[in-house]
Design an enzyme around this catalytic site. Structure first.
Site, PDB file in Angstrom:
ATOM      1  N   ALA A 150     -21.233   7.036   3.560  1.00  0.00           N
ATOM      2  CA  ALA A 150     -21.623   6.323   5.133  1.00  0.00           C
ATOM      3  C   ALA A 150     -22.118   4.886   5.000  1.00  0.00           C
ATOM      4  CB  ALA A 150     -22.722   7.557   5.610  1.00  0.00           C
ATOM      5  N   ASP A 151     -21.956   4.453   6.329  1.00  0.00           N
ATOM      6  CA  ASP A 151     -21.923   2.680   5.725  1.00  0.00           C
ATOM      7  C   ASP A 151     -23.625   2.717   5.412  1.00  0.00           C
ATOM      8  OD1 ASP A 151     -23.661   4.462   8.267  1.00  0.00           O
ATOM      9  OD2 ASP A 151     -23.006   2.068   9.883  1.00  0.00           O
ATOM     10  N   LEU A 152     -24.517   3.450   5.400  1.00  0.00           N
ATOM     11  CA  LEU A 152     -25.564   2.745   5.721  1.00  0.00           C
ATOM     12  C   LEU A 152     -25.611   3.155   3.591  1.00  0.00           C
ATOM     13  CD1 LEU A 152     -28.090   4.000   8.730  1.00  0.00           C
ATOM     14  CD2 LEU A 152     -27.369   1.984   7.946  1.00  0.00           C
TER      15      LEU A 152
END
Length: 405
Positions: free
Chosen positions: A133-135
């Site tokens: 995921a981006d985070l």
């Protein structure tokens, strides 16, 4: 209503123990339950449920898979065992066969197929790593490989991330997700409308600055930042609440609203812009205090996102947080994190820690100014009072709007 159904069926404590998170509408499980109730024919036709990056990987490799970081953001995942939760599937009546295989983020999920290779003009068989995921990728790029380091990112939304050995029991005030590093986790606090608030202000009031940016070849947000620098600390007594899309952690109330408070005829656009930037940063400080209250020390703050490109906003963060901040070198931290995972998955680096040391880089720290810190502490205290004072007003306004609809 589906979120209430989930909370009611399991109880907040059990849900937190399994998934690490409260039930909010942003997660996929409430949406699946909505489909079951309102569009069962759509769900009946579904072969697999995939998140966006996982669909793209399917098109590249032909394999149905997801990674642990994204899976832990579905409200269908047992965050401790790092597998789909059979208990949740039984309670809410969905078949885990519809879910993709779960992999660690640096694992090779497949190889580029002939059709995909021809379409992209690339060689057949290139390994495709699971990714994250981006985070989770942002956490890697920020060097969050051990507890104590915190990443504060102010982009469209604002996020505070911290690597932890075990999911945090913060009473639902923080989110918990599997880290891209095997066996690790990260906590998340979020402000939904961080940079989005500044973009809203630009769209509504920034036509002159947009014209100036076009004529000078600058970014419009650089122009706005220069304008904000003309205003004093505290924006001449003007405060801004950035809850334009409701409040996220630690309040989790979609009825909260944004506000300018203290507006007078003496205020110019410079004070308005600066108040927006200060209000967003006060909201991030609100989250940092939750981290401290939960025993998640923020000894080392790394800042990223669009705010880190503004010297004014970077200094403002150091002054409001009351400690040095270290800007990330990468313009897009999530892309850097994805690069790290590709390097680990294909054997260029032995593990994420080595890849982070080689790839992730930081700019020199920005020190807080003592006189600024004291003044911001006073304004921040008033900001907290303001949020609490306006909450019931916002609830009433929400109810009026709901009745009008």
């Amino acid at each position: 209503s589906q979120c209430q159904q989930i909370q009611g069926a399991l109880g907040s404590e059990t849900l937190q123990q399994i998934t690490g998170n409260p039930a909010i509408s942003a997660f996929p499980l409430p949406k699946i339950l909505w489909l079951k109730e309102n569009r069962p024919e759509v769900l009946a036709k579904a072969h697999k449920l995939l998140l966006p990056k996982d669909y793209l990987r399917y098109r590249l490799t032909g394999s149905f898979a997801t990674d642990v970081s994204d899976a832990s953001g579905t409200l269908m995942f047992d965050i401790c065992s790092r597998q789909w939760s059979s208990e949740l599937a039984e309670v809410f009546g969905y078949n885990t066969e519809i879910l993709p295989n779960v992999m660690e983020s640096s694992a090779i999920a497949g190889h580029l197929t002939g059709i995909a290779a021809e379409t992209l003009n690339l060689p057949v068989g290139i390994p495709v790593v699971a990714g994250a995921a981006d985070l989770a990728c942002t956490a890697l790029a920020a060097g969050l490989t051990e507890p104590g380091r915190v990443s504060v990112t102010i982009g469209t939304s604002g996020q505070i991330l911290s690597a932890v050995k075990h999911p945090s029991q913060a009473g639902g005030r923080l989110y918990n997700f599997c880290h891209a590093i095997p066996g690790q986790y990260f906590t998340l606090g979020s402000v939904f409308a961080a940079g989005l608030s500044l973009r809203w202000f630009k769209d509504v009031c920034g036509q002159i600055e947009e014209q100036m940016a076009r004529e000078s070849g600058q970014d419009v947000f650089d122009v706005l930042s220069s304008l904000a620098a003309e205003a004093p600390i505290g924006s001449k007594g003007l405060l801004f609440l950035p809850h334009l899309t409701g409040s996220s952690t630690p309040y989790l109330d979609s009825r909260d609203r944004g506000a300018f408070v203290g507006l007078t005829l003496e205020h110019s656009k410079a004070e308005l812009v600066r108040a927006v930037m200060e209000g967003i940063t006060f909201a991030m400080q609100d989250l940092l205090e939750v981290y401290h209250a939960c025993g998640l020390a923020a000894k080392d703050i790394r800042v990223g996102g669009g705010a880190a490109r503004s010297p004014l906003w970077t200094q403002m963060q150091a002054d409001i947080y009351g400690q040095p901040v270290v800007p990330l070198q990468a313009q897009d931290a999530s892309l850097t994190g994805a690069l790290i995972l590709a390097g680990v998955g294909t054997g260029v680096y032995k593990d994420c820690e080595q890849a982070v040391q080689r790839i992730a880089s930081l700019r020199p720290p920005v020190q807080p100014v003592a006189t600024h810190v004291g003044r911001y502490e006073t304004y921040y205290g008033i900001y907290r009072q303001l949020r609490d004072a306006l909450h019931q007003v916002n609830v009433q306004l929400h109810e009026l709007d709901s009745r009008a609809e």
